[in-house]
Design a protein around this motif. Structure first.
Motif, PDB file in Angstrom:
ATOM      1  N   GLY A 169     -66.752  70.339  28.166  1.00  0.00           N
ATOM      2  CA  GLY A 169     -66.785  71.595  27.422  1.00  0.00           C
ATOM      3  C   GLY A 169     -67.208  72.780  28.265  1.00  0.00           C
ATOM      4  N   ASP A 170     -67.824  72.499  29.422  1.00  0.00           N
ATOM      5  CA  ASP A 170     -68.188  73.589  30.323  1.00  0.00           C
ATOM      6  C   ASP A 170     -66.931  74.167  30.975  1.00  0.00           C
ATOM      7  N   VAL A 171     -67.088  75.339  31.565  1.00  0.00           N
ATOM      8  CA  VAL A 171     -65.946  76.037  32.170  1.00  0.00           C
ATOM      9  C   VAL A 171     -66.243  76.306  33.643  1.00  0.00           C
ATOM     10  N   ILE A 172     -65.318  75.928  34.510  1.00  0.00           N
ATOM     11  CA  ILE A 172     -65.413  76.260  35.937  1.00  0.00           C
ATOM     12  C   ILE A 172     -64.550  77.493  36.180  1.00  0.00           C
ATOM     13  N   TRP A 173     -65.160  78.543  36.743  1.00  0.00           N
ATOM     14  CA  TRP A 173     -64.383  79.769  36.942  1.00  0.00           C
ATOM     15  C   TRP A 173     -64.425  80.289  38.376  1.00  0.00           C
ATOM     16  N   MET A 174     -65.358  79.760  39.194  1.00  0.00           N
ATOM     17  CA  MET A 174     -65.375  80.147  40.603  1.00  0.00           C
ATOM     18  C   MET A 174     -65.718  78.938  41.456  1.00  0.00           C
ATOM     19  N   ASP A 185     -55.744  75.345  41.914  1.00  0.00           N
ATOM     20  CA  ASP A 185     -56.590  76.296  42.650  1.00  0.00           C
ATOM     21  C   ASP A 185     -57.835  75.602  43.179  1.00  0.00           C
ATOM     22  N   VAL A 186     -58.457  74.776  42.344  1.00  0.00           N
ATOM     23  CA  VAL A 186     -59.667  74.067  42.746  1.00  0.00           C
ATOM     24  C   VAL A 186     -59.382  73.136  43.919  1.00  0.00           C
ATOM     25  N   THR A 187     -58.299  72.364  43.805  1.00  0.00           N
ATOM     26  CA  THR A 187     -57.947  71.415  44.862  1.00  0.00           C
ATOM     27  C   THR A 187     -57.682  72.137  46.186  1.00  0.00           C
ATOM     28  N   ARG A 188     -56.952  73.241  46.130  1.00  0.00           N
ATOM     29  CA  ARG A 188     -56.632  73.984  47.348  1.00  0.00           C
ATOM     30  C   ARG A 188     -57.882  74.527  48.021  1.00  0.00           C
ATOM     31  N   GLU A 197     -70.016  71.149  54.381  1.00  0.00           N
ATOM     32  CA  GLU A 197     -70.423  72.393  53.721  1.00  0.00           C
ATOM     33  C   GLU A 197     -70.803  72.124  52.268  1.00  0.00           C
ATOM     34  N   ARG A 198     -71.847  72.819  51.825  1.00  0.00           N
ATOM     35  CA  ARG A 198     -72.234  72.752  50.410  1.00  0.00           C
ATOM     36  C   ARG A 198     -71.419  73.800  49.648  1.00  0.00           C
ATOM     37  N   VAL A 199     -70.485  73.328  48.860  1.00  0.00           N
ATOM     38  CA  VAL A 199     -69.573  74.207  48.148  1.00  0.00           C
ATOM     39  C   VAL A 199     -70.200  74.626  46.820  1.00  0.00           C
ATOM     40  N   GLU A 200     -70.261  75.931  46.587  1.00  0.00           N
ATOM     41  CA  GLU A 200     -70.812  76.458  45.341  1.00  0.00           C
ATOM     42  C   GLU A 200     -69.737  76.469  44.260  1.00  0.00           C
ATOM     43  N   ILE A 201     -70.071  75.871  43.136  1.00  0.00           N
ATOM     44  CA  ILE A 201     -69.174  75.861  41.981  1.00  0.00           C
ATOM     45  C   ILE A 201     -69.882  76.589  40.850  1.00  0.00           C
ATOM     46  N   GLU A 202     -69.298  77.688  40.410  1.00  0.00           N
ATOM     47  CA  GLU A 202     -69.921  78.464  39.340  1.00  0.00           C
ATOM     48  C   GLU A 202     -69.268  78.088  38.017  1.00  0.00           C
ATOM     49  N   GLU A 206     -72.225  77.038  27.571  1.00  0.00           N
ATOM     50  CA  GLU A 206     -72.594  77.762  26.352  1.00  0.00           C
ATOM     51  C   GLU A 206     -72.767  79.254  26.621  1.00  0.00           C
ATOM     52  N   GLY A 207     -71.849  79.797  27.425  1.00  0.00           N
ATOM     53  CA  GLY A 207     -71.845  81.234  27.696  1.00  0.00           C
ATOM     54  C   GLY A 207     -72.721  81.664  28.837  1.00  0.00           C
ATOM     55  N   ASP A 208     -73.631  80.822  29.311  1.00  0.00           N
ATOM     56  CA  ASP A 208     -74.545  81.186  30.380  1.00  0.00           C
ATOM     57  C   ASP A 208     -74.135  80.510  31.683  1.00  0.00           C
ATOM     58  N   PRO A 209     -74.505  81.099  32.834  1.00  0.00           N
ATOM     59  CA  PRO A 209     -74.092  80.534  34.117  1.00  0.00           C
ATOM     60  C   PRO A 209     -74.758  79.179  34.385  1.00  0.00           C
ATOM     61  N   LEU A 210     -74.001  78.287  35.011  1.00  0.00           N
ATOM     62  CA  LEU A 210     -74.503  76.982  35.417  1.00  0.00           C
ATOM     63  C   LEU A 210     -74.080  76.751  36.860  1.00  0.00           C
ATOM     64  N   PRO A 211     -74.959  77.027  37.829  1.00  0.00           N
ATOM     65  CA  PRO A 211     -74.588  76.829  39.234  1.00  0.00           C
ATOM     66  C   PRO A 211     -74.619  75.346  39.603  1.00  0.00           C
TER      67      PRO A 211
END
Length: 500
Positions: A169-174, A185-188, A197-202, A206-211
């Motif tokens: 239910g969470d959303v990955i946007w960056m 896009d994610v795979t590429r 490298e530690r890849v940051e996934i934003e 529930e509407g709030d950021p989850l790093p």
């Protein structure tokens, strides 16, 4: 030549030296770039200001004259700066605090504008600022209608994101600071990252950021589904943030610009049919900026905006305008509450969520420290190295989420008194200039003064529950408006001959 003449007319410098003239043009171009970039990129805004400062120094050196505008708030700014320097010198962590002294240079934007813009330049820069802000608001509205990112449907139990905190239910946007709209896009992006490298996934929960972070491995690169996710379409459950990633900064910026526009709208309405077309344009701009603010779903900013909206109407509107403002404020309150619940969760509107409890905990910890360091505080950012030791809750190191508490904690109670002095001096000056403009039939000046006064009120109210003074994007925008107001009303700069 016509273009250069038009450009020269935007500045207050009227010298004839050729080199100084070209330096002056670089200042005006840089200040325009600042106005276009500050609603979107603080890095670009700082570059523009630095170029403006270099041009200013070079022009005045070439012309043999120093052009510098004095203001009615020089003394409180100087006192605040002096106390801040002392606080950094005697800080609990001087290595951190002394580096933060550079933030005092943000006040320089007032003098950059006030010393270098003509009346036409004020109109030009303000127009660029409004257009750029409306572009960010329009983008947010379009993104909200279109949706953002990709929704997580399933997470492989043996995948790299199992146990990361990400849930269905969470959303990955960056990913690695790049926006994503499809699984491809994610795979590429993942496959382009170097090993280790530690890849940051934003993500959004529930509407709030989850790093979330994941370390890039050879096994991930070779997999057709590197993150082990099953994903669906875009989500509309997110907080608007313009072209940036920072929804709270965006909300504060929209508040400032919406209140500025509202001041112009009140003045346009009070002048009758002569400015009806301008009134419609300002009403449309105010509506778009207000909607963008609401979509950012920030409780403190929404409340401060509504309070400042009503206050601005009481200060500058007639009875009909005040009644209309109250109706608009009520409508925005209802819509804002609905957006809060739909974008985040019901507990947010009831102040029963984790965010509220953490914020109260940060404020209490800061208030407990202030009595033991009342004069100069603990030093800017010193609390970050003593987070748990000084009683701040949780492991996430941040600030107290309140400008008065944070200033008193970092720099002491005298610094807080000086900051209040600055804002009160600005408010009094704006009110008096607004009265003078109204009596003199200067509608633009009246609108600028009233709108900036409203923006100052909204910023001050929001600062009680947000450390907006520590966000250079927001502070530069507000101080830039003050600089424009000074340039409009007090355009006679003091010219001092440079000793040979």
């Amino acid at each position: 030549m016509a273009f250069l003449d038009s450009l020269d007319s935007l500045g207050s410098y009227n010298g004839s030296a050729r080199v100084a003239g070209w330096a002056n043009r670089s200042i005006l171009i840089s200040l325009t770039l600042f106005a276009l970039s500050i609603p979107h990129s603080i890095a670009a805004a700082h570059v523009s200001l630095n170029l403006s400062l270099l041009g200013w120094i070079f022009r005045d050196a070439a012309a043999g004259q120093l052009h510098f505008a004095r203001t009615r708030f020089d003394l409180p700014i100087l006192c605040f700066s002096g106390v801040t320097v002392l606080s950094a010198v005697f800080s609990e962590e001087p290595s951190l605090s002394l580096r933060k002294l550079l933030s005092l240079s943000l006040f320089g934007v007032i003098y950059l504008f006030a010393s270098n813009l003509s009346a036409g330049g004020v109109r030009w820069v303000l127009a660029a600022l409004l257009i750029s802000s409306l572009a960010g608001a329009g983008f947010s509205l379009g993104e909200k209608l279109r949706g953002r990112g990709i929704t997580v449907i399933a997470i492989e139990t043996t995948g790299p994101l199992a146990g990361s905190g990400l849930s269905v239910g969470d959303v990955i946007w960056m990913v690695a600071r790049h926006r994503v709209t499809t699984a491809e896009d994610v795979t590429r992006i993942i496959r382009e990252r170097p090993l280790g490298e530690r890849v940051e996934i934003e993500a959004i929960h529930e509407g709030d950021p989850l790093p979330v972070t994941v370390r890039m491995t050879e096994a991930m690169r070779s997999q057709p589904n590197p993150l082990g996710l099953t994903t669906g379409g875009a989500s509309r459950r997110f907080r608007a943030s313009g072209f940036s990633r920072h929804f709270l900064t965006f909300a504060e910026q929209m508040q400032i610009m919406a209140l500025l526009t509202f001041g112009g709208l009140l003045v346009a309405l009070s002048t009758g049919n002569r400015r009806r077309r301008l009134g419609w344009l300002l009403a449309c701009g105010f509506s778009l900026l207000s909607v963008a603010l609401v979509l950012a779903a920030s409780r403190a900013v929404m409340v401060s905006f509504l309070a400042a909206l009503v206050l601005t109407a009481l200060l500058g509107g007639r009875r009909r305008a005040i009644a209309g403002t109250l109706a608009v404020a009520l409508l925005l309150a209802v819509v804002g509450t609905a957006v809060l619940i739909s974008t985040r969760k019901v507990a947010v509107a009831q102040l029963l969520d984790d965010s509220s409890s953490r914020r109260v905990g940060y404020m209490r910890a800061g208030l407990r420290l202030i009595p033991s360091h009342p004069l100069l505080g603990v030093g800017m950012d010193a609390h970050k190295l003593h987070w748990r030791e000084w009683g701040f809750p949780g492991d996430y190191i941040t600030h107290t989420h309140s400008t008065p508490i944070q200033i008193a904690l970092d720099r002491g109670l005298p610094a807080l008194a000086c900051l209040i002095w600055i804002f009160v001096a600005m408010a009094i000056w704006l009110w008096r200039r607004r009265q003078r403009a109204r009596e003199g039939g200067d509608h633009f000046g009246e609108a600028l003064a009233l709108g900036t006064l409203g923006a100052l009120g909204g910023f001050s109210a929001s600062s009680l529950f947000n450390y907006n003074f520590g966000d250079s994007d927001i502070l530069l925008l507000l101080l830039g408006l003050m600089g424009l107001a000074v340039a409009w009303f007090d355009r006679d700069t003091e010219s001092v001959r440079v000793p040979e």
